[in-house]
Design an enzyme around this catalytic site. Structure first.
Site, PDB file in Angstrom:
ATOM      1  N   GLY A  51       1.544  34.540  19.359  1.00 12.99           N
ATOM      2  CA  GLY A  51       2.862  35.074  19.045  1.00 12.99           C
ATOM      3  C   GLY A  51       2.774  36.164  17.992  1.00 12.99           C
ATOM      4  CB  CYS A  52       5.300  37.481  15.639  1.00 11.15           C
ATOM      5  SG  CYS A  52       5.451  38.681  14.297  1.00 11.15           S
ATOM      6  CG  PHE A  53       0.446  40.657  14.216  1.00 10.67           C
ATOM      7  CD1 PHE A  53       1.645  41.115  13.698  1.00 10.67           C
ATOM      8  CD2 PHE A  53      -0.330  41.562  14.950  1.00 10.67           C
ATOM      9  CE1 PHE A  53       2.066  42.424  13.865  1.00 10.67           C
ATOM     10  CE2 PHE A  53       0.088  42.880  15.141  1.00 10.67           C
ATOM     11  CZ  PHE A  53       1.290  43.313  14.592  1.00 10.67           C
ATOM     12  CB  CYS A  55       4.338  33.698  12.690  1.00  9.04           C
ATOM     13  SG  CYS A  55       6.058  34.160  12.975  1.00  9.04           S
TER      14      CYS A  55
END
Length: 219
Positions: A51-53, A55
């Site tokens: 997912g979003c890096f 995070c």
């Protein structure tokens, strides 16, 4: 109406895919020989997409033995991917992190445990509201030993939870460092809405359920 619903469902399923993931160039990436990154000054490197890096970097930096988490792109077939290009889903790349760690303190096996413990295991092509192939989950291996660790843990977890884990398994090829403004985003922008409402809650959920002995006192 009964006929429309299955059609819409099918359309949604295929909308999550794209030709970049099924192209010959992408298949070559998935079938390539893995590239092994040498240990430098006692530090090893591991690569994950989840997912979003923004995070993921914070999650790994909360683990003892991890020196740094760098945001970037990996798993695709194009050179020098950018944030804008990867967001189209056409490069084949996913947002990924490079984990720089001390193998004397934390093992690759534990890093894989962190990976599985910090995400929605069954979500395909995304995490939460971040959806698209650029947000898909991938574990990268650099040699046969790492591949066996990943495969064994994934299969054991699938059996234990009776689920199908969405994460893909790729031979590592290259990691492209993301733009400077993406690095350490959670630390540098604590008041950002996404950080407060998505990144920090995800980090806290992970920390609440992971063995405390493996986590740093402060992050």
């Amino acid at each position: 109406m009964k006929h429309i619903i299955p059609i819409l469902a099918l359309a949604l399923l295929f909308s999550c895919q794209n030709t970049a993931q099924t192209s010959k160039a992408q298949q070559n990436v998935q079938q390539a020989q893995p590239v092994e990154v040498a240990i430098k000054k006692g530090k090893a490197r591991a690569y994950f997409a989840s997912g979003c890096f923004w995070c993921v970097e914070a999650i790994y930096e909360s683990v003892k033995g991890v020196d740094e988490s760098i945001s970037g792109y990996s798993g695709g077939h194009t050179k020098n991917p950018t944030y804008a290009a990867s967001n189209t889903g056409k490069t084949g790349h996913a947002e990924a992190v490079e984990i720089i760690y001390d193998p004397e303190v934390v093992s690759f096996e534990t890093l894989v445990d962190v990976y599985f413990a910090s995400q929605n295991l069954t979500q395909v092509n995304g995490q939460g509201n971040d959806r698209g192939s650029q947000y898909r989950s991938i574990l990268f291996y650099q040699n046969d030993a790492q591949k066996q660790v990943i495969v064994s843990k994934k299969e054991a977890l699938e059996k234990k939870l009776n689920i199908k884990i969405a994460a893909e398994i790729y031979p590592f090829q290259k990691f492209w460092v993301a733009e400077d403004y993406h690095q350490n985003y959670e630390k540098r922008h604590p008041e950002n809405g996404y950080i407060r409402n998505v990144s920090v809650p995800r980090l806290n959920r992970f920390k609440a359920n992971f063995p405390k002995a493996l986590l740093k006192d402060n992050h």
